[in-house]
Design a protein around this motif. Structure first.
Motif, PDB file in Angstrom:
ATOM      1  N   VAL A  75      70.209  56.851  23.326  1.00  0.00           N
ATOM      2  CA  VAL A  75      70.279  55.284  23.863  1.00  0.00           C
ATOM      3  C   VAL A  75      69.456  55.671  25.687  1.00  0.00           C
ATOM      4  N   MET A  76      69.533  56.529  26.361  1.00  0.00           N
ATOM      5  CA  MET A  76      68.886  57.129  27.684  1.00  0.00           C
ATOM      6  C   MET A  76      67.687  57.630  27.239  1.00  0.00           C
ATOM      7  N   GLY A  77      67.663  57.816  26.140  1.00  0.00           N
ATOM      8  CA  GLY A  77      65.844  58.785  25.935  1.00  0.00           C
ATOM      9  C   GLY A  77      66.291  60.229  26.349  1.00  0.00           C
ATOM     10  N   VAL A  78      66.802  60.362  26.758  1.00  0.00           N
ATOM     11  CA  VAL A  78      67.017  62.649  27.185  1.00  0.00           C
ATOM     12  C   VAL A  78      66.897  62.982  25.684  1.00  0.00           C
ATOM     13  N   LEU A  79      67.690  62.347  25.054  1.00  0.00           N
ATOM     14  CA  LEU A  79      67.337  63.385  23.373  1.00  0.00           C
ATOM     15  C   LEU A  79      66.391  62.101  22.659  1.00  0.00           C
ATOM     16  N   PRO A  80      65.264  63.217  21.742  1.00  0.00           N
ATOM     17  CA  PRO A  80      64.588  62.591  20.970  1.00  0.00           C
ATOM     18  C   PRO A  80      65.356  61.538  20.396  1.00  0.00           C
ATOM     19  N   THR A  81      65.048  60.133  19.765  1.00  0.00           N
ATOM     20  CA  THR A  81      65.471  59.642  18.573  1.00  0.00           C
ATOM     21  C   THR A  81      65.052  58.818  17.311  1.00  0.00           C
ATOM     22  N   SER A  82      65.361  58.554  16.576  1.00  0.00           N
ATOM     23  CA  SER A  82      64.699  57.698  15.588  1.00  0.00           C
ATOM     24  C   SER A  82      65.466  56.306  15.202  1.00  0.00           C
ATOM     25  N   GLY A  83      64.635  54.698  14.536  1.00  0.00           N
ATOM     26  CA  GLY A  83      65.953  54.072  15.091  1.00  0.00           C
ATOM     27  C   GLY A  83      65.289  52.530  15.933  1.00  0.00           C
ATOM     28  N   GLU A  84      66.182  52.218  16.076  1.00  0.00           N
ATOM     29  CA  GLU A  84      66.049  51.065  17.413  1.00  0.00           C
ATOM     30  C   GLU A  84      67.275  50.998  18.073  1.00  0.00           C
ATOM     31  N   ILE A  85      66.643  50.049  19.305  1.00  0.00           N
ATOM     32  CA  ILE A  85      68.010  50.477  20.532  1.00  0.00           C
ATOM     33  C   ILE A  85      67.882  48.910  21.362  1.00  0.00           C
TER      34      ILE A  85
ATOM     35  N   ARG B 210      53.950  66.925  30.570  1.00  0.00           N
ATOM     36  CA  ARG B 210      55.086  66.976  29.136  1.00  0.00           C
ATOM     37  C   ARG B 210      56.797  66.102  29.278  1.00  0.00           C
ATOM     38  N   ARG B 211      56.964  65.912  29.351  1.00  0.00           N
ATOM     39  CA  ARG B 211      58.691  65.693  30.012  1.00  0.00           C
ATOM     40  C   ARG B 211      59.103  66.145  29.597  1.00  0.00           C
ATOM     41  N   ARG B 212      58.830  66.609  27.769  1.00  0.00           N
ATOM     42  CA  ARG B 212      59.681  67.790  26.739  1.00  0.00           C
ATOM     43  C   ARG B 212      59.890  68.963  27.168  1.00  0.00           C
ATOM     44  N   VAL B 213      58.917  68.859  28.285  1.00  0.00           N
ATOM     45  CA  VAL B 213      58.747  70.754  27.791  1.00  0.00           C
ATOM     46  C   VAL B 213      59.858  70.757  28.901  1.00  0.00           C
TER      47      VAL B 213
ATOM     48  N   LEU C  27      60.444  52.383  25.420  1.00  0.00           N
ATOM     49  CA  LEU C  27      60.448  52.689  26.359  1.00  0.00           C
ATOM     50  C   LEU C  27      60.366  53.891  26.733  1.00  0.00           C
ATOM     51  N   ALA C  28      59.563  54.758  27.582  1.00  0.00           N
ATOM     52  CA  ALA C  28      60.115  55.834  28.150  1.00  0.00           C
ATOM     53  C   ALA C  28      60.862  55.142  28.673  1.00  0.00           C
ATOM     54  N   PRO C  29      61.868  56.983  29.062  1.00  0.00           N
ATOM     55  CA  PRO C  29      63.358  57.302  28.995  1.00  0.00           C
ATOM     56  C   PRO C  29      63.388  56.799  30.549  1.00  0.00           C
ATOM     57  N   HIS C  30      62.652  56.945  31.667  1.00  0.00           N
ATOM     58  CA  HIS C  30      62.525  57.228  32.811  1.00  0.00           C
ATOM     59  C   HIS C  30      62.380  55.456  33.091  1.00  0.00           C
TER      60      HIS C  30
END
Lengths: 261, 322
Positions: free
Chosen positions: A52-62, B129-132, A72-75
């Motif tokens: 949810v916070m975007g620290v890990l990659p995801t697919s789908g919707e929030i 790149r953020r994920r690096v 949105l970008a994680p930050h």
């Protein structure tokens, strides 16, 4: 900001190293309630929050209201969701006030930095988290319970409608844990914030939750009111253990795994 | 130690470096008349003062650069020398020596500076790149440093003795500049990392807590990281082009600053450049006065830096255990 709008997670897949799928989940959280996320170790509770916070990659919707958080970008998600990781790193010599203030610093203007208003907000949040009297203490001198309240204050200082907390009472004794949940409950019911908490202690979850989301093997195994979720055998199945649930006093539950020999 | 005290220490060290030397300045003579006055004015204002100013600028820049790298990459061993900026400038210098011979100053500066930027480009793209993960950025820097030294070794094989000698002299580092032109050239590039560090202080605080916390607090990690790399490359590129590589200051000073001031970047981003300036002035002063011949500044920083770093590691480890 996000208060008054639902947090809706639709077909969310969270991926770890090498695109390995850690979790696939749907969920719907309403503001003004305390939502607890439970599940055995490694089931994907933390992955849900990190996705949810975007620290890990995801697919789908929030989505929060009309805002598509997943785009949105994680930050930038920080404007809508305040996330508190399990262990907050701290500078031992820093004062509590500066620590809470630093939460706002990361988004302060490059030129100008933190203002008087930021300082006022930090103190307000410390007071709201019943940690106002700790303001001038050094971080190194705090007990587990005090640290938990200071951490909550720093998360509140982000000024969002949603709080996403990963095991906020992990280092608390029973009294401090109760105090923390009283606080979280008040933030949801009195201040109208949406509060999502990952919790290990099933007794606390049963006692305090408005809704429970049970995660097992990377899926949502059950969700709903505590009575319904604990009324079914989904929790026992998820943990693979015989559980005994008892209401020892009004709204004070204990859940233990029964010894089998 | 309070920051104003540190500022005073910079001024005192600078004053002593200017006044003391193999010849100790006679202050009375400075305000008098005659040949002695001319002599001392020349020594102080044309030889020693530019050198001390150079040491302040470069020392501050190296310390801020090291702090920026260590904080944004979350690694205590990051420094301008482990991230390839310095190696790129060295390669540029070598090519300039090889092609144009020693003496063509502007071409030389241009090449050293240009190659510092060019060699850092892949690392910059990686950092943006953020994920690096930060380790990957750091290891890429180490790989590029090795790569450029391999190219330098290859060039040495075909270079003339004169070129090899000129490069070897340059690579020892040298702060002895005559006049103030070079200081003006260096002023902006060296102050860039110092100012950037101060402006980014709150973001650096959040990044020091790791990626997850930095994102949770709303820090655009990739932007802060690549911005740091850009200003450091400009600062290091310019300083290496003019004065040769000066090692260790960028690695050690942030550790010293943290040992004194703790982990908060509001103080670190001011204390580190001030400490860097003091340390480089002291190294330069020692290099000028220990022996009857000057010891190159690069040799001095390494000679003083190595035991200082080991001592620091031992005491910090001891404290961490105790």
């Amino acid at each position: 900001m996000g208060a008054g709008t639902n947090l809706v997670i639709y077909n969310l897949r969270v991926f770890g190293d090498g695109r390995k799928e850690l979790l696939c989940a749907d969920a719907r959280f309403e503001p003004g309630q305390l939502h607890l996320v439970i599940g055995p170790n490694g089931a994907g509770k933390t992955s849900l929050l990190r996705g949810v916070m975007g620290v890990l990659p995801t697919s789908g919707e929030i989505n929060i209201g009309n805002t598509a958080i997943h785009t949105l970008a994680p930050h930038r998600r920080r404007d809508f969701l305040a996330y508190q990781p399990q262990a907050l790193p701290r500078v031992e010599a820093q004062t509590v006030e500066d620590f809470v203030l630093s939460a706002r610093g990361a988004r302060s203007p490059w030129i100008g930095g933190l203002s008087i208003r930021d300082r006022e907000r930090a103190m307000h949040c410390l007071t709201r988290a019943r940690a106002g009297q700790l303001a001038q203490r050094r971080m190194a001198t705090l007990s587990g319970g005090e640290l938990a309240r200071v951490a909550l204050a720093s998360t509140l200082a982000l000024d969002t409608g949603w709080l996403i907390l990963d095991e906020p009472v992990a280092a608390c004794d029973v009294a401090a844990a109760r105090e923390m949940y009283r606080l979280l409950s008040s933030l949801a019911h009195d201040d109208g914030l949406g509060v999502v908490v990952v919790e290990h202690d099933l007794g606390l979850a049963r006692s305090w939750a408005d809704t429970i989301t049970l995660i097992a093997l990377g899926h949502v195994a059950a969700r709903g009111a505590p009575t319904d979720v604990f009324g079914s055998n989904a929790v026992e199945e998820a943990y693979g253990a015989n559980l005994k649930t008892a209401e020892l006093a009004p709204n004070s539950w204990a859940v233990v795994a029964v010894n089998q020999r | 130690m309070k920051i104003p005290l540190l500022l005073m220490l910079v001024a005192v060290t600078a004053a002593l470096s200017v006044l003391l030397g193999r010849d100790v300045a006679d202050l009375g003579a400075l305000f008098g008349q005659g040949d002695a006055v001319e002599y001392w004015r020349y020594i102080i204002f044309e030889l020693r003062l530019p050198r001390v100013l150079m040491a302040i600028l470069i020392g501050a820049m190296l310390a801020s650069s090291g702090l920026l790298f260590q904080s944004t990459l979350h690694n205590p061993l990051a420094s301008p020398f482990t991230l390839g900026s310095s190696a790129g400038a060295a390669l540029g210098a070598y090519i300039a020596f090889l092609v144009f011979g020693p003496g063509s100053q502007w071409l030389f500066i241009g090449f050293a500076f240009g190659l510092a930027l060019l060699v850092s480009l892949p690392i910059y793209l990686l950092a943006a790149r953020r994920r690096v993960p930060p380790e990957a950025v750091l290891l890429a820097g180490v790989a590029i440093t090795f790569g450029t030294s391999a190219v330098i070794s290859g060039l040495t094989y075909v270079a003339s003795e004169k070129t090899i000698f000129a490069y070897a002299r340059w690579s020892l580092g040298d702060l002895s500049v005559i006049g103030y032109d070079n200081i003006l050239i260096l002023l902006v590039p060296t102050l860039l990392p110092v100012i950037y560090g101060w402006l980014a202080r709150h973001r650096l605080d959040a990044m020091a807590g790791g990626e997850e916390l930095a994102l949770a607090r709303g820090v655009n990690i990739a932007a802060v990281r690549s911005g740091a790399l850009l200003v450091v490359t400009i600062g290091v590129g310019a300083s290496v082009a003019l004065c040769g590589p000066i090692a260790f200051i960028g690695l050690i000073v942030p550790h010293v600053a943290r040992a004194i001031y703790g982990g908060g970047h509001s103080r670190l981003t001011i204390a580190a450049p001030l400490l860097g300036a003091i340390l480089l002035m002291l190294c330069d002063f020692a290099g000028r006065n220990i022996l009857t011949v000057d010891i190159p500044i690069g040799v001095m920083t390494a000679a003083l830096g190595t035991p200082a770093f080991i001592a620091l590691l031992v005491t910090r480890l001891g404290r961490a255990r105790g």
